[in-house]
Design an enzyme around this catalytic site. Structure first.
Site, short mmCIF file in Angstrom:
data_model
loop_
_atom_site.label_atom_id
_atom_site.label_comp_id
_atom_site.label_asym_id
_atom_site.label_seq_id
_atom_site.Cartn_x
_atom_site.Cartn_y
_atom_site.Cartn_z
N ASN A 3 41.41 -6.80 -21.91
CA ASN A 3 40.73 -6.12 -20.81
C ASN A 3 41.66 -5.05 -20.24
OD1 ASN A 3 39.85 -5.94 -17.72
ND2 ASN A 3 38.15 -6.75 -18.89
N GLU A 37 42.60 -18.73 -29.14
CA GLU A 37 42.50 -20.19 -29.16
C GLU A 37 41.60 -20.69 -28.04
OE1 GLU A 37 45.15 -18.29 -29.14
OE2 GLU A 37 46.88 -19.20 -30.11
N1 THU Z 1 47.18 -13.90 -27.89
C1 THU Z 1 46.31 -14.83 -28.37
O1 THU Z 1 45.14 -14.55 -28.63
N2 THU Z 1 46.78 -16.09 -28.53
C2 THU Z 1 48.05 -16.50 -28.25
O2 THU Z 1 48.33 -17.70 -28.33
C3 THU Z 1 49.06 -15.52 -27.90
C4 THU Z 1 48.57 -14.16 -27.57
C5 THU Z 1 46.70 -12.53 -27.69
C6 THU Z 1 46.61 -12.13 -26.26
C7 THU Z 1 46.71 -10.62 -26.37
O3 THU Z 1 45.41 -10.11 -26.60
C8 THU Z 1 47.55 -10.39 -27.60
O4 THU Z 1 47.56 -11.61 -28.31
C9 THU Z 1 48.98 -9.97 -27.30
O5 THU Z 1 49.56 -10.82 -26.38
#
Ligand code: THU
Length: 133
Positions: A48, A58
């Site tokens: 966002n 997750e």
């Molecule tokens: N992110 C995830 O989707 N899962 C995680 O466990 C760590 C980080 C995403 C959040 C953000 O969109 C991007 O990875 C970079 O932090």
């Protein structure tokens, strides 16, 4: 889990990763949650412009599964470009549904590491702390 079911789950996580909305970090994450029934529920990160509102892949998968009426999970595969592991917030959310969840971290070229949520989140906060008077 056998090799075939692990590979199947990874295939779903990689497919989910292609749906990621990550225009700010350009770090796409896909998740595939294997339910006890054998069904697979996918999730991806949704970023966002107000950065802190980003939802991780997750937690997106867990929220989707629970919203569809499922709470019994066997494993989750998480796909990133480098095999990154789930963040602390996601570990806590995943641990809510049991300590035996298998966590498969995979990269885009087939590399994988397999762990469990209990191993990834030792001494996590548990609901048992809330049930004492
Ligand atoms: N992110 C995830 O989707 N899962 C995680 O466990 C760590 C980080 C995403 C959040 C953000 O969109 C991007 O990875 C970079 O932090």
């Amino acid at each position: 889990m056998n090799d075939r079911s692990i590979s199947r789950l990874i295939t779903h996580a990689l497919a989910a990763r292609r749906l990621a909305y990550a225009p700010y970090s350009n770090y796409q994450v896909g998740a595939a949650l294997l339910l006890k029934s054998g069904k697979i529920v996918q999730g991806c990160n949704v970023e966002n412009a107000s950065y802190g509102l980003t939802i991780c892949a997750e937690r997106s998968a867990v929220v989707s599964a629970v919203s569809a009426g499922y709470r019994e999970f066997v494993a989750i595969a998480v796909a990133t470009r480098d095999g990154g592991s789930p963040c602390g917030a996601c570990r806590q959310v995943l641990s809510e549904f049991g300590p035996n969840l298998i966590v498969i971290m995979c990269d885009e070229s087939g590399g994988r590491t397999i762990s469990s949520i209990a191993e990834l989140l030792p001494l996590g906060f548990a609901s048992s702390s809330l049930t004492q008077s």
